[in-house]
Design a protein around this motif. Sequence first.
Motif, PDB file in Angstrom:
ATOM      1  N   MET A   1       0.101  -0.857  -0.036  1.00  0.00           N
ATOM      2  CA  MET A   1      -0.139   0.253  -0.474  1.00  0.00           C
ATOM      3  C   MET A   1       0.794   1.266   0.171  1.00  0.00           C
ATOM      4  O   MET A   1       1.474   1.988   0.912  1.00  0.00           O
ATOM      5  CB  MET A   1      -0.781  -0.526   1.296  1.00  0.00           C
ATOM      6  N   ASP A   2       0.776   2.409  -0.720  1.00  0.00           N
ATOM      7  CA  ASP A   2       1.078   3.095  -1.364  1.00  0.00           C
ATOM      8  C   ASP A   2       3.064   3.135  -1.340  1.00  0.00           C
ATOM      9  O   ASP A   2       3.225   3.673  -0.506  1.00  0.00           O
ATOM     10  CB  ASP A   2       1.575   4.176  -0.167  1.00  0.00           C
ATOM     11  N   ARG A   3       2.962   2.262  -1.882  1.00  0.00           N
ATOM     12  CA  ARG A   3       4.713   1.960  -1.898  1.00  0.00           C
ATOM     13  C   ARG A   3       5.091   1.378  -2.997  1.00  0.00           C
ATOM     14  O   ARG A   3       5.447   2.413  -3.794  1.00  0.00           O
ATOM     15  CB  ARG A   3       4.793   0.847  -1.112  1.00  0.00           C
ATOM     16  N   ASP A   4       4.198  -0.165  -4.021  1.00  0.00           N
ATOM     17  CA  ASP A   4       4.748  -0.135  -5.254  1.00  0.00           C
ATOM     18  C   ASP A   4       4.011   0.323  -6.233  1.00  0.00           C
ATOM     19  O   ASP A   4       3.400   0.479  -6.194  1.00  0.00           O
ATOM     20  CB  ASP A   4       4.435  -1.659  -5.458  1.00  0.00           C
ATOM     21  N   GLY A   5       5.190   0.764  -6.986  1.00  0.00           N
ATOM     22  CA  GLY A   5       4.606   2.106  -8.244  1.00  0.00           C
ATOM     23  C   GLY A   5       4.410   3.067  -7.833  1.00  0.00           C
ATOM     24  O   GLY A   5       4.009   4.172  -8.666  1.00  0.00           O
ATOM     25  N   SER A   6       4.497   3.562  -6.497  1.00  0.00           N
ATOM     26  CA  SER A   6       3.816   4.998  -6.000  1.00  0.00           C
ATOM     27  C   SER A   6       4.951   5.232  -6.605  1.00  0.00           C
ATOM     28  O   SER A   6       6.198   5.841  -6.287  1.00  0.00           O
ATOM     29  CB  SER A   6       3.508   4.801  -4.977  1.00  0.00           C
TER      30      SER A   6
ATOM     31  N   ASN B   1      -6.757  10.157   8.966  1.00  0.00           N
ATOM     32  CA  ASN B   1      -5.958  10.239   8.023  1.00  0.00           C
ATOM     33  C   ASN B   1      -5.221   8.815   7.914  1.00  0.00           C
ATOM     34  O   ASN B   1      -5.337   7.775   9.275  1.00  0.00           O
ATOM     35  CB  ASN B   1      -4.836  11.269   8.449  1.00  0.00           C
ATOM     36  N   SER B   2      -4.928   8.390   6.974  1.00  0.00           N
ATOM     37  CA  SER B   2      -4.427   7.043   6.771  1.00  0.00           C
ATOM     38  C   SER B   2      -4.248   6.774   5.148  1.00  0.00           C
ATOM     39  O   SER B   2      -4.466   7.833   4.331  1.00  0.00           O
ATOM     40  CB  SER B   2      -6.367   5.796   6.833  1.00  0.00           C
ATOM     41  N   PRO B   3      -3.757   5.505   4.724  1.00  0.00           N
ATOM     42  CA  PRO B   3      -3.429   5.363   3.228  1.00  0.00           C
ATOM     43  C   PRO B   3      -4.311   4.959   3.048  1.00  0.00           C
ATOM     44  O   PRO B   3      -5.615   5.199   3.392  1.00  0.00           O
ATOM     45  CB  PRO B   3      -2.717   4.240   3.879  1.00  0.00           C
ATOM     46  N   THR B   4      -4.735   5.108   1.343  1.00  0.00           N
ATOM     47  CA  THR B   4      -5.102   5.322   0.494  1.00  0.00           C
ATOM     48  C   THR B   4      -7.146   4.261   1.465  1.00  0.00           C
ATOM     49  O   THR B   4      -6.973   3.056   1.391  1.00  0.00           O
ATOM     50  CB  THR B   4      -5.178   4.546  -1.183  1.00  0.00           C
TER      51      THR B   4
END
Length: 548
Positions: free
Chosen positions: A412-417, A521-524
Amino acid sequence: MDNKKIADLLFPDLKLTEEEIFKKYPRRNLNENQIVTRFAPSPTGFMHIGNFFQAFISYNLAKNSNGVLFLRIEDTDEKREIKEAKQVIYDVLGEFGIKFDEYQTLDGQDIGNYGPYVQSQRKDIYKVFAKRLVEEGKAFPCFCKKTEGKSDVLKLRETKFLDNDDKEYDPCRDLSYEEVKQHLDNGESFAIRLKTKHQGTERIKFNDLIKGELEANANAKDFVILKSDGTPPYAFAHAIDDTLMGTTIVVRGEEYISSAPSHLELFDALDFKPITYCHNPLIYKLNESGNRRKISKRYDPESNMLYYLEEGYPNDTILEYLLNMINSGFEIWRRNNPDLPWQEFKFTPNDITTVAPIFDLVKLNDISKNIIARMSGEKLYENWLIFAEKYDEELATLLKSDREKFVNLCKMDRDGSPKPRKDIYNYKMMKEEFNYIFDRPSSYEIASEDLDKANELLKEYVKDFSMPSSNEEWFNGVKVLAEKLGYAVDNKLYKQNPENYKGNVAKACEFIRVAITGKKNSPTLYTIMTILGEEEVKNRLQISLKND
Ligand code: GLU
């Protein structure tokens, strides 16, 4: 003549000879640029970051010069040795990937030709050299009581420079053969002391690879080289072992600088080539009032290398942080080479800082955030699991029970971001960081004046909730509902006349986010919803309704 006879009297059963020893420890067949160095910890049951710092410098110097690194366990101080202390040394070094070319395995097998690599197994070797020094009149037996504990006579002797052979200060320095025999016949035990040739007024110079040329008072003490139980204190064992084992550079903490003159006198007395020292600075910390003090076992949990393992820091975090301390050029190098492994950063003793590094956990955490941000989700999951398997079994079982779900969480909010998240600095914090995945919210971050509005929206939202199939679809769904309930879909219009609306779409999204995660607030959120699954999302929405 007497000296030879005295030596035989003191060591009647010693069969081993110096010749045999030197045969067993031939010169290493290396060129002069290849550094042979060692890490020589005493087994205390605690691996201090300062000791590890030393090990890490030695590791790099040997590796970068295609040299040799060996591990020598300095366990002659039996009072200090505690059970399983060796295990701690091996575990920590192993965990951080510090590999030795030569060492003794935990079950006692020597790997390498210069063993035994454990000092307590080398007692006869030290005796051979002590005996030789007695023969040559460079050392003498001392029968004073509490030789190591320092009787008054010995204290006097150590505080007074030896400018004469005054027996008041020195009852043992010039004993005759008959006197020695008498003491032995009385069943008295003895230590062997060096007969220093200095007066205490001379200055000596020696070169340090980090600090350059140093000057100090020559040693002027007849210090103990063999204790009454036959074991050597650090200085004597160091001179003999580092010579026989072919060490070319001794990396050790700068607290040893003050005793270097006595160590160099031993090399000289033994007719050994003087060793080259590389005294590394100690690690400091700033206290609350901004003053520096040595990082200490007593006050600083971060002084213990096990701390980093238990907190779940990636190994590279600690190693890169130490590289920063060794040479400030590492930071620039890392900025210019974000993807190269740290092993590509090479340094020589000359490049090691002369300034005491200040330990700063905030900086260490920043390094860690960057390192974790560069990991793929898959890799992060693997590392998290390895950590959990060691320190949190329950978590490990959970992580394994639904691999795909947790890999997705890590992605999450990592690979490809383009801007991967940079808030995680160790694996231990991930459980708390992702607590909304493990547990339903126990409280909701929502203002009391928003409660009714939120309830109204959520009631509608949950009514015919089904899992959206993309982030867009999810957002569009919320937009339609929000507009229907009187929220502004156009933020510009909302800003012009906020009183005309219940809020904007962002507010509506926030209500849903809080219902599902408890947090504003949270990741997507869409990703979180897919990880939780339709059933669980629906349940959470329902529960949040009852809660108001
Ligand atoms: N056993 C010593 C210590 O742990 C080693 C010092 C050295 O590396 O020579 O401090």
